[in-house]
Write an enzyme that holds these catalytic residues in place. Sequence first.
Site, mmCIF file in Angstrom:
data_model
loop_
_atom_site.group_PDB
_atom_site.id
_atom_site.type_symbol
_atom_site.label_atom_id
_atom_site.label_comp_id
_atom_site.label_asym_id
_atom_site.label_seq_id
_atom_site.Cartn_x
_atom_site.Cartn_y
_atom_site.Cartn_z
ATOM 1 N N HIS A 237 0.810 -1.226 0.000
ATOM 2 C CA HIS A 237 0.000 0.000 0.000
ATOM 3 C C HIS A 237 0.844 1.278 0.000
ATOM 4 O O HIS A 237 0.625 2.179 -0.802
ATOM 5 C CB HIS A 237 -0.913 0.040 1.231
ATOM 6 C CG HIS A 237 -1.816 -1.158 1.372
ATOM 7 N ND1 HIS A 237 -2.389 -1.778 0.294
ATOM 8 C CD2 HIS A 237 -2.253 -1.835 2.464
ATOM 9 C CE1 HIS A 237 -3.147 -2.787 0.714
ATOM 10 N NE2 HIS A 237 -3.074 -2.844 2.033
ATOM 11 N N LYS A 337 -0.202 0.018 13.787
ATOM 12 C CA LYS A 337 -1.460 -0.346 14.444
ATOM 13 C C LYS A 337 -1.504 0.362 15.797
ATOM 14 O O LYS A 337 -0.464 0.709 16.354
ATOM 15 C CB LYS A 337 -1.498 -1.861 14.699
ATOM 16 C CG LYS A 337 -1.392 -2.711 13.448
ATOM 17 C CD LYS A 337 -2.746 -2.994 12.858
ATOM 18 C CE LYS A 337 -2.653 -3.904 11.647
ATOM 19 N NZ LYS A 337 -3.742 -3.693 10.686
HETATM 20 C C1 BG6 Z 1 -4.845 -4.378 4.779
HETATM 21 C C2 BG6 Z 1 -3.954 -4.842 5.874
HETATM 22 O O1 BG6 Z 1 -4.273 -4.639 3.526
HETATM 23 O O2 BG6 Z 1 -5.067 -2.977 4.915
HETATM 24 C C3 BG6 Z 1 -4.580 -4.543 7.221
HETATM 25 O O3 BG6 Z 1 -3.732 -6.239 5.747
HETATM 26 C C4 BG6 Z 1 -4.931 -3.084 7.335
HETATM 27 O O4 BG6 Z 1 -3.709 -4.914 8.287
HETATM 28 C C5 BG6 Z 1 -5.722 -2.619 6.119
HETATM 29 O O5 BG6 Z 1 -5.707 -2.911 8.502
HETATM 30 C C6 BG6 Z 1 -5.892 -1.107 6.135
HETATM 31 O O6 BG6 Z 1 -6.772 -0.723 5.128
HETATM 32 P P1 BG6 Z 1 -7.600 0.629 5.231
HETATM 33 O O7 BG6 Z 1 -8.339 0.690 3.940
HETATM 34 O O8 BG6 Z 1 -8.490 0.514 6.427
HETATM 35 O O9 BG6 Z 1 -6.589 1.731 5.404
#
Ligand code: BG6
Length: 484
Positions: A237, A337
């Site tokens: 991401h 987290k």
């Molecule tokens: C996921 C991760 O790809 O993305 C998670 O595995 C994380 O650990 C999540 O919580 C976060 O996504 P968003 O869209 O809530 O920022």
Amino acid sequence: NLIDPFDFIIFGATGDLTMRKLLPAFLRRFHAGEFTQDARIICIARSAHTPDKFRQQVRQALKEFAADTAKDTTLLDQFLSIVTYVALDATKPDSNWDELKDALKDQARTRVYYLATAPALYAPLCAALAEHKLITRATRVVLEKPIGVSLKTATQINDGVGRFFPEESIYRIDHYLGKEGVQNLLALRFANPALEKLWSSDAIAHVQITAAETVGVGSRGAYYDESGAMRDMVQNHLLQVLCMLAMDDPASLSADDLRNEKLKVLNALRPMTPDMVRQNVIRGQYTAGRIENKDVPGYAEDLGHDRATNTETFVAIRTKIRTSRWGNTPFYLRTGKRMAAKTTEIVLQFRPQVWPIFTNTPSPGRLVIRIAPDEGLSLVLASKDPGAGGFRVRNAALNMSYENQFTMEYQDSYERLLLDAVRGNPALFIRRDEVEASWRWVEPILSSWRQGLSPLEPYPAGSWGPASTRALLARDGAMWHEDM
Ligand code: BG6
């Protein structure tokens, strides 16, 4: 525009992702009239559910995770009638393949396999599909992240899947690319030539990309403890957001033009030596603390362990991009987290004035791009302070929030991406070389960590990470957004 009838087959269908994201996304798009009851969603997992029992589970999940749409019970019933379940252990040749083959008799329909299983199963699954002659010319496969746990495993998976599917039929999903705010980076940059003129080290002193969460590891402890924040968030991401932010203008919005430009950014990231890892990367793990006025336990307790493991739940990185556009601009990435707030945002800090002429020295302006929550932009500029004597300046913000600006409801990232996969539009999916380039950059960091070069630093839940995170920026005379 209505999509032609399709078969969408989810492997690993009893998992969290299917119930929380995939089926709610399909329900909303069904509600929007994007496809009809001719479509079929075939859910596959090992558990011996009957289709009816499975549909009951789905009904509950939809009431929870797509509450507004699921209130319409007629619509919900219609949707559930296209969802079916096949109990199948795809690793066993003598499992219930006949039922699946029977369900997939119509070879002419678009067929999409969505693999939401452990990544190590991707290649064996594709081999099994091929063996049972379940791959037609109109078949695509969607792979959830993470693709592997290292460059080597990612390459093996890509080779393994590539034996049965051509690259153009492989859709590697990164749901951050489905976020409106991330896609809007293209519009913001390339539809606003005036802004794009500022988009380089000439005007930008540094860039921050933050993806902070308040949740802990929840029920995904077993996966997360193997993965850690680096593999869970940074390798995919954060690096994808960095690419969208830093890439040069693509010749068009076609999948390959976009991906070629993103790939150049990944290849231009300054590789990390062990010494650079020590100086530029922080790894943390949360301890007990307070979030939103509630006591929350530390990571070990969340996992149900007596002792903490060595897994990071927080990473901050200072890096540079080796191009003439960006060479003088540090990029700071951080994710964690159990942090102080749930926020995904980008901050571009403008360079300060070269020669001060005002009574005071204002802090330099910045552009804040909020991806979530409250998607929007905030442009902070210095302004004459009308209340103060002399010629004092202070910062004032121009704000744009999507909610106020665009009244229509927009799609969440899975809605957009799942239907892109069905339509055959790969532009917002990741190409093989991008995945491998990301791993190539991440790997030296992971290997330095394995050698014990970066200690795991504790941070209390509800904070912005380990104390040293501030020092990482202070070195450049910079500070994190929450401290500005
Ligand atoms: C996921 C991760 O790809 O993305 C998670 O595995 C994380 O650990 C999540 O919580 C976060 O996504 P968003 O869209 O809530 O920022």
